[in-house]
Design a protein around this motif. Structure first.
Motif, PDB file in Angstrom:
ATOM      1  N   TYR A 101       0.730  -1.069   0.152  1.00  0.00           N
ATOM      2  CA  TYR A 101      -0.079   0.137  -0.016  1.00  0.00           C
ATOM      3  C   TYR A 101       0.863   1.019  -0.027  1.00  0.00           C
ATOM      4  O   TYR A 101       1.959   1.160   0.751  1.00  0.00           O
ATOM      5  N   GLY A 102       0.344   2.274  -0.670  1.00  0.00           N
ATOM      6  CA  GLY A 102       1.075   3.553  -0.704  1.00  0.00           C
ATOM      7  C   GLY A 102       0.249   4.370   0.193  1.00  0.00           C
ATOM      8  O   GLY A 102      -1.202   4.287   0.382  1.00  0.00           O
ATOM      9  N   ASP A 103       1.014   5.345   0.739  1.00  0.00           N
ATOM     10  CA  ASP A 103       0.264   6.566   1.583  1.00  0.00           C
ATOM     11  C   ASP A 103       0.443   7.874   1.151  1.00  0.00           C
ATOM     12  O   ASP A 103       1.227   8.243   0.707  1.00  0.00           O
ATOM     13  N   PHE A 104      -0.507   8.671   1.334  1.00  0.00           N
ATOM     14  CA  PHE A 104      -0.416  10.185   1.297  1.00  0.00           C
ATOM     15  C   PHE A 104      -1.018  10.844   2.337  1.00  0.00           C
ATOM     16  O   PHE A 104      -2.234  10.487   2.764  1.00  0.00           O
ATOM     17  N   SER A 105      -0.482  11.982   2.656  1.00  0.00           N
ATOM     18  CA  SER A 105      -0.905  12.640   3.759  1.00  0.00           C
ATOM     19  C   SER A 105      -0.727  14.297   3.452  1.00  0.00           C
ATOM     20  O   SER A 105      -0.017  14.716   2.671  1.00  0.00           O
ATOM     21  N   TYR A 106      -1.860  15.149   4.061  1.00  0.00           N
ATOM     22  CA  TYR A 106      -1.632  16.403   4.049  1.00  0.00           C
ATOM     23  C   TYR A 106      -1.944  17.041   5.414  1.00  0.00           C
ATOM     24  O   TYR A 106      -3.007  16.795   5.811  1.00  0.00           O
ATOM     25  N   SER A 107      -1.184  18.042   5.724  1.00  0.00           N
ATOM     26  CA  SER A 107      -1.266  18.495   6.935  1.00  0.00           C
ATOM     27  C   SER A 107      -1.500  19.974   6.933  1.00  0.00           C
ATOM     28  O   SER A 107      -1.197  20.775   6.077  1.00  0.00           O
ATOM     29  N   VAL A 108      -2.111  20.394   8.105  1.00  0.00           N
ATOM     30  CA  VAL A 108      -2.225  21.982   8.297  1.00  0.00           C
ATOM     31  C   VAL A 108      -2.085  22.220   9.749  1.00  0.00           C
ATOM     32  O   VAL A 108      -2.138  21.329  10.538  1.00  0.00           O
ATOM     33  N   HIS A 109      -1.414  23.371   9.911  1.00  0.00           N
ATOM     34  CA  HIS A 109      -1.174  23.729  11.343  1.00  0.00           C
ATOM     35  C   HIS A 109      -2.234  24.391  12.270  1.00  0.00           C
ATOM     36  O   HIS A 109      -2.987  25.655  11.407  1.00  0.00           O
ATOM     37  N   LEU A 110      -2.780  24.016  13.044  1.00  0.00           N
ATOM     38  CA  LEU A 110      -3.840  24.805  13.863  1.00  0.00           C
ATOM     39  C   LEU A 110      -3.384  25.763  14.712  1.00  0.00           C
ATOM     40  O   LEU A 110      -4.176  26.842  14.899  1.00  0.00           O
ATOM     41  N   ASN A 111      -2.200  25.663  15.067  1.00  0.00           N
ATOM     42  CA  ASN A 111      -1.336  26.767  15.812  1.00  0.00           C
ATOM     43  C   ASN A 111       0.119  26.402  15.447  1.00  0.00           C
ATOM     44  O   ASN A 111       0.487  25.574  15.007  1.00  0.00           O
ATOM     45  N   LYS A 113       1.939  24.942  17.702  1.00  0.00           N
ATOM     46  CA  LYS A 113       2.361  23.645  18.404  1.00  0.00           C
ATOM     47  C   LYS A 113       1.549  22.384  17.676  1.00  0.00           C
ATOM     48  O   LYS A 113       2.020  21.329  17.916  1.00  0.00           O
ATOM     49  N   ILE A 114       0.440  22.856  17.214  1.00  0.00           N
ATOM     50  CA  ILE A 114      -0.617  21.451  17.046  1.00  0.00           C
ATOM     51  C   ILE A 114      -0.637  21.390  15.413  1.00  0.00           C
ATOM     52  O   ILE A 114      -0.805  22.511  14.852  1.00  0.00           O
ATOM     53  N   LYS A 115      -0.531  20.232  15.013  1.00  0.00           N
ATOM     54  CA  LYS A 115      -0.644  19.950  13.449  1.00  0.00           C
ATOM     55  C   LYS A 115      -1.729  18.871  13.579  1.00  0.00           C
ATOM     56  O   LYS A 115      -2.054  17.868  14.004  1.00  0.00           O
ATOM     57  N   MET A 116      -2.649  18.899  12.362  1.00  0.00           N
ATOM     58  CA  MET A 116      -3.668  18.186  12.021  1.00  0.00           C
ATOM     59  C   MET A 116      -3.464  17.584  10.623  1.00  0.00           C
ATOM     60  O   MET A 116      -2.873  18.386   9.703  1.00  0.00           O
ATOM     61  N   SER A 117      -3.334  16.356  10.347  1.00  0.00           N
ATOM     62  CA  SER A 117      -2.959  15.724   8.990  1.00  0.00           C
ATOM     63  C   SER A 117      -4.273  14.681   8.597  1.00  0.00           C
ATOM     64  O   SER A 117      -5.036  14.155   9.474  1.00  0.00           O
ATOM     65  N   PHE A 118      -4.450  14.603   7.335  1.00  0.00           N
ATOM     66  CA  PHE A 118      -5.219  13.983   6.749  1.00  0.00           C
ATOM     67  C   PHE A 118      -4.722  13.088   5.732  1.00  0.00           C
ATOM     68  O   PHE A 118      -3.920  13.438   4.970  1.00  0.00           O
ATOM     69  N   GLY A 119      -5.214  11.550   5.888  1.00  0.00           N
ATOM     70  CA  GLY A 119      -4.383  10.758   4.841  1.00  0.00           C
ATOM     71  C   GLY A 119      -5.288   9.777   3.893  1.00  0.00           C
ATOM     72  O   GLY A 119      -6.383   9.430   4.319  1.00  0.00           O
ATOM     73  N   ILE A 154      -7.160  10.266  10.029  1.00  0.00           N
ATOM     74  CA  ILE A 154      -7.045  11.685  10.563  1.00  0.00           C
ATOM     75  C   ILE A 154      -5.804  11.476  11.791  1.00  0.00           C
ATOM     76  O   ILE A 154      -5.843  10.358  12.359  1.00  0.00           O
ATOM     77  N   TYR A 155      -4.917  12.389  11.799  1.00  0.00           N
ATOM     78  CA  TYR A 155      -4.081  12.455  12.755  1.00  0.00           C
ATOM     79  C   TYR A 155      -3.700  13.828  13.358  1.00  0.00           C
ATOM     80  O   TYR A 155      -3.621  14.813  12.318  1.00  0.00           O
ATOM     81  N   ILE A 156      -3.758  13.950  14.507  1.00  0.00           N
ATOM     82  CA  ILE A 156      -3.579  15.431  15.403  1.00  0.00           C
ATOM     83  C   ILE A 156      -2.741  15.185  16.430  1.00  0.00           C
ATOM     84  O   ILE A 156      -2.541  14.140  17.086  1.00  0.00           O
ATOM     85  N   GLY A 157      -1.733  16.411  16.460  1.00  0.00           N
ATOM     86  CA  GLY A 157      -0.907  16.302  17.763  1.00  0.00           C
ATOM     87  C   GLY A 157       0.167  17.377  17.816  1.00  0.00           C
ATOM     88  O   GLY A 157       0.289  18.235  16.876  1.00  0.00           O
ATOM     89  N   SER A 158       0.878  17.268  18.664  1.00  0.00           N
ATOM     90  CA  SER A 158       2.138  18.200  18.688  1.00  0.00           C
ATOM     91  C   SER A 158       3.175  17.264  19.187  1.00  0.00           C
ATOM     92  O   SER A 158       3.266  16.009  19.173  1.00  0.00           O
ATOM     93  N   ASN A 159       4.258  17.874  19.909  1.00  0.00           N
ATOM     94  CA  ASN A 159       5.502  17.139  20.003  1.00  0.00           C
ATOM     95  C   ASN A 159       5.446  16.501  21.555  1.00  0.00           C
ATOM     96  O   ASN A 159       6.365  15.535  22.118  1.00  0.00           O
ATOM     97  N   ARG A 160       4.148  16.421  22.140  1.00  0.00           N
ATOM     98  CA  ARG A 160       3.924  15.997  23.436  1.00  0.00           C
ATOM     99  C   ARG A 160       2.649  14.982  23.446  1.00  0.00           C
ATOM    100  O   ARG A 160       2.476  14.377  24.551  1.00  0.00           O
ATOM    101  N   TRP A 161       2.074  14.901  22.551  1.00  0.00           N
ATOM    102  CA  TRP A 161       0.793  14.310  22.541  1.00  0.00           C
ATOM    103  C   TRP A 161       0.252  13.818  21.093  1.00  0.00           C
ATOM    104  O   TRP A 161       0.584  14.670  20.291  1.00  0.00           O
ATOM    105  N   TYR A 162      -0.776  13.006  21.174  1.00  0.00           N
ATOM    106  CA  TYR A 162      -1.271  12.790  19.603  1.00  0.00           C
ATOM    107  C   TYR A 162      -2.547  11.942  19.778  1.00  0.00           C
ATOM    108  O   TYR A 162      -2.595  11.107  20.864  1.00  0.00           O
TER     109      TYR A 162
END
Length: 301
Positions: A101-111, A113-119, A154-162
């Motif tokens: 399987y191949g994977d593709f993701s697109y990310s947006v910064h909510l602020n 520290k926090i980033k949300m990705s769709f895959g 969908i994946y959301i997190g910072s360097n301290r949680w996800y």
């Protein structure tokens, strides 16, 4: 005993075929192999990541389940986009399932520290059943099928949680269309984790994974790991389902690019007296791209 082992494997294969729900394999070190179930994770490490894992389940039983995975994922120069490629080989007795399987993701910064990705995930599942070389086999003929499938996450997190949620296989696919039914059905995953500072050199990382599959029991994994000096992980795990497992694991940062890990599971189900447990080895290689500007925060997920 040898006849019992063969009989056990045939039973496992029989029930796997008639379970009407071919499932993705489960891993004790799932927190380091997230790309296998959630395409939105692609590129989230902010570096090139190559992960190889081998799982030898129910060691000591002839024809026991063995799973090998290899995944590669990386962000592109446009850091909002991540790409990945994963391969899983899952073998049980006379049957094997391969996933490419191949994977593709697109990310947006909510602020900041926090980033949300769709895959999105797309590829093929190969189901192969060999005919045993025995006169008393209940298999008439073997078969081999390749079928396409899709996934999303969908994946959301910072360097301290996800946290994340995904459906690695959206299509309900009949893998063989023969005398025995082996259906690749939807599996839904939810995953989460966090890191807490206990002292200057010690961190605590709890994680959890829930898996729900149509036509199969749900399972829930929880782990607790401690990180010492940003180099050595040690922890324990427990899986709640109809075949619960206790586990222990450790990881060691061999160099700045290479990490090696090992996990051991002991099932509490009926297989426990007949097996030496489950062994799982993981090797991670990461290449950090040279960048201008300030050094990024360590990646714990």
């Amino acid at each position: 005993m040898k006849n019992f082992k063969k009989f056990s494997v045939l039973c496992f294969a029989f029930f796997a075929i008639h379970s009407y729900a071919q499932q993705l394999p489960q891993f004790t070190q799932y927190m380091y192999n997230t790309i296998s179930v959630n395409p939105a994770y692609a590129g989230s490490r902010e570096r090139l990541n190559v992960t190889a894992l081998h799982r030898n389940q129910w060691a000591g039983i002839e024809g026991n389940p063995k799973t090998t995975t290899l995944s590669v994922h990386t962000p592109l120069r446009n850091e909002k986009i991540g790409l990945g490629l994963s391969y899983i080989s899952d073998n049980l007795g006379y049957e094997s399932t391969n996933y490419v399987y191949g994977d593709f993701s697109y990310s947006v910064h909510l602020n900041q520290k926090i980033k949300m990705s769709f895959g999105l995930k797309a590829g093929f599942t190969n189901y192969n059943l060999e005919t045993p070389d025995t006169s008393d086999s209940f298999f008439d003929d073997g078969f081999n099928r390749w079928n396409p499938n899709l996934g999303a996450g969908i994946y959301i997190g910072s360097n301290r949680w996800y946290a994340g949620a995904s459906v690695p296989r959206i299509l309900n696919t009949d893998l063989n269309k023969g005398e025995f039914q082996a259906l690749e059905r939807n599996s839904y995953y939810a995953i989460a984790g966090a890191v807490f500072d206990l002292s200057e050199n010690t961190k605590f990382k709890p994680t959890a994974l829930a898996k729900f599959t149509n036509g199969a029991p749900s399972s829930y994994d929880v782990t607790a790991n401690f990180l010492f000096n940003d180099r050595f992980w040690i922890g324990a795990s427990y899986r709640f389902n109809d075949a619960s497992n206790f586990g222990a694991m450790f990881d060691f940062q061999v160099t700045k690019d290479i990490r090696l890990g090992y996990a051991y599971d002991l099932p509490s189900s009926f297989t426990s007296p007949q097996t030496g447990g489950t062994h799982e080895v993981i090797l991670i290689y990461e290449l950090v791209f040279k960048e201008k500007g300030p050094i990024k925060s360590p990646r714990y997920f």
